[in-house]
Write an enzyme that holds these catalytic residues in place. Structure first.
Site, PDB file in Angstrom:
ATOM      1  CB  SER A  95      -0.635   0.131   1.689  1.00  0.00           C
ATOM      2  OG  SER A  95      -1.960  -1.099   0.862  1.00  0.00           O
ATOM      3  CD  GLN A 148     -28.755 -13.599   4.116  1.00  0.00           C
ATOM      4  OE1 GLN A 148     -28.041 -14.032   4.232  1.00  0.00           O
ATOM      5  NE2 GLN A 148     -29.810 -15.081   4.962  1.00  0.00           N
ATOM      6  CD  GLU A 177      -4.858  -2.450 -10.082  1.00  0.00           C
ATOM      7  OE1 GLU A 177      -4.189  -1.854  -9.522  1.00  0.00           O
ATOM      8  OE2 GLU A 177      -3.762  -4.080  -9.891  1.00  0.00           O
ATOM      9  N   GLY A 227     -31.027 -18.380  -0.791  1.00  0.00           N
ATOM     10  CA  GLY A 227     -30.531 -19.685  -0.102  1.00  0.00           C
ATOM     11  C   GLY A 227     -29.524 -20.187   0.325  1.00  0.00           C
TER      12      GLY A 227
END
Lengths: 122, 388
Positions: B137, B341, B368, B344
């Protein structure tokens, strides 16, 4: 961490295959002298994971395949390519029965096999 | 900025969408769920088709033989090209061709002859080697790979990690420290060839992403000739920074493409699936998930198009690109999560692409430049100056 497959070899019998898990992973088939003939993977489309993938590979290779070993691994695709590249690095070519390798296989220059410490966990 | 797409843009988007649905999806259905490449015959056939369509190498500048499509339209195309299972990291399995490493467009003519032009012809492939075990970073300070001048050569020693494609590449751009006393002004970019003695791809780095994996590199007394210095000595950080900024736009667009497809699947399934005598779509809990997905998608899309628009006009766009990358990668993760979700148990299976997107989308918040670094970039631009 070791990158070569270090699981113990097992005799390639119907009973041994029946006892295999249905999980995803990678495997090697070898002849009676321990020469790796084929490297494969049990991917997301294999019906019963390693069990069915190794059974199919055994049927395809016939009597030449005498032993096998495997590694349960959710990252089966990158591990599969890694094992192929390692084999090429160690032996100069793909295993003799591996005809379905990726179209663009990379190249590794790993540390020598003897320096692999075998610490990869299953 | 005109918010309405032109007729040409609409036509191009529709063409790419049809291509993905009619050509890519049927082939993909036969591949392993984690596959990243097509069989050779399909790749060649579809590449030829893309060339006929005039879309081959869309990111190649027109003066180098590209089709001359503007960045905003290319961004819209990137959103469409990602809308399949492998689309986040292998959009359309590469049949639209690549542009190579953009930094090579600024290379010397000799370097272009040896690396850029063969890459544009599809004969060579390059990688981008920036991140090290000491960090990614903050490359200006984290780079520990050393390059020492010996005669006409530079001798490199060090390691790189999380480098995609290095095992399959012919060459790469490698950043090394050439002056220890200076931070960002002590980094130089070298063009390193795969076959140079001392260049090692040591291992695959296994991550959530099983395909298009990363690798770990080691350089042991790797001799690189002076003519392989890209740009000026000690000016490599600007090259890295430029790449990081421009890469954020297509990176964000890919996230949006996946989100669009996941939302489409969620809506279809919510209308189809019955619970307690009524479709899921009639339940407020599901409706709100669908609405939140749409808000995430549209917010991300406008941000990335705004970034592309500014970049297109050669205006400063670092904040816009960082914002687009941050929002799209985080929103994309939320959309895929909600879609799972709604689906299911099936949402967890490899029968559907959602689980692959879920794994790969998580990486997008790190790759990135993580979300926190994007915020750091924006804060620096908004508040002025560099903090450290």
């Amino acid at each position: 961490m070791a990158i070569r497959l270090t699981k113990p070899w097992q005799e390639l019998t119907a009973d041994a295959i029946r006892a295999l898990p249905g999980q995803l992973g990678v495997y090697q088939l070898a002849d009676g002298e321990g020469r790796v003939l084929y490297i494969g993977y049990a991917g997301g489309r294999s019906l019963f994971g390693l069990r069915s993938a190794i059974a199919e590979a055994r049927a395809r290779l016939g009597a030449s395949a005498r032993r096998f070993r495997y590694e349960v691994n959710q990252q089966y695709m990158s591990r599969y390519e890694e094992l192929l590249m390692l084999h090429v690095a160690d032996h100069g070519a793909l295993p003799s029965e591996t005809r379905d390798a990726p179209r663009k296989l990379g190249r590794l220059s790993p540390v020598a096999a003897g320096k692999d410490d075998g610490s990869r966990a299953q | 900025m005109d918010l309405e797409l032109s007729d040409e843009q609409k036509m191009i988007v529709a063409t790419v969408r049809r291509f993905v649905r009619e050509e890519i999806l049927p082939l993909e259905a036969k591949l392993d769920p984690d596959a990243s490449e097509l069989p050779e015959e399909d790749f060649q056939r579809l590449s030829a088709k893309v060339k006929t369509m005039g879309f081959w190498g869309i990111d190649i500048p027109e003066e180098y033989g590209g089709p001359g499509i503007d960045l905003t339209t290319r961004t819209l195309m990137a959103v469409e090209m990602a809308q399949h299972r492998a689309g986040l990291y292998a959009p359309c399995y590469g049949v639209f061709g690549g542009a190579g490493l953009a930094q090579l467009y600024e290379a010397s003519e000799d370097q272009k002859q040896r690396y850029l032009y063969p890459t544009l012809r599809g004969e060579k492939h390059g990688f981008f080697g920036l991140t090290e075990p000491s960090g990614g970073s903050d490359p200006a300070r984290a780079i520990e790979t050393r390059a020492v001048k010996e005669g006409d050569d530079w001798v490199l020693n060090g390691a790189k990690i999380f480098i995609s494609g290095a095992d399959k590449a012919d060459y790469g751009l490698v950043f090394a420290r050439t002056d220890k006393s200076k931070g960002r002004d002590g980094v130089t970019c070298f063009i390193v060839e795969r076959g140079m003695p001392g260049f090692h791809v040591r291992r695959v780095v296994h991550t959530l992403r099983s395909t298009y994996y990363a690798t770990e590199l080691q350089f042991e007394d790797l001799r690189v000739p002076q003519r392989n210095v890209l740009g000026e000595v000690n000016r490599g950080f600007a090259i890295a920074n430029d790449r990081l900024t421009r890469q954020r736009i297509p990176y964000a667009a890919g996230c949006i493409g996946i989100a669009v497809k996941a939302q489409e699947m969620a809506i279809d399934y919510a209308k189809l699936r019955q619970t307690f005598g009524a479709p899921l779509a009639t339940r407020q809990a599901i409706q709100w998930m669908i609405v939140d997905n749409e808000i995430d998608i549209r917010t991300s899309l406008w941000l990335v198009l705004a970034a592309a628009h500014k970049a297109e006009r050669a205006e400063p766009y670092r904040t816009e690109a960082a914002m687009a990358k941050l929002v799209a990668s985080e929103a994309g993760g939320r959309v895929v999560d909600r879609a799972m979700q709604i689906h299911g148990g099936y949402g967890m299976t490899k029968d559907l692409p959602l689980e692959r997107w879920y794994r790969e989308m998580r990486i997008r918040r790190i790759g990135e430049g993580p979300s926190e670094v994007q915020r750091h970039i924006m804060a620096r631009d908004l508040l002025g100056g560099s903090f450290h």
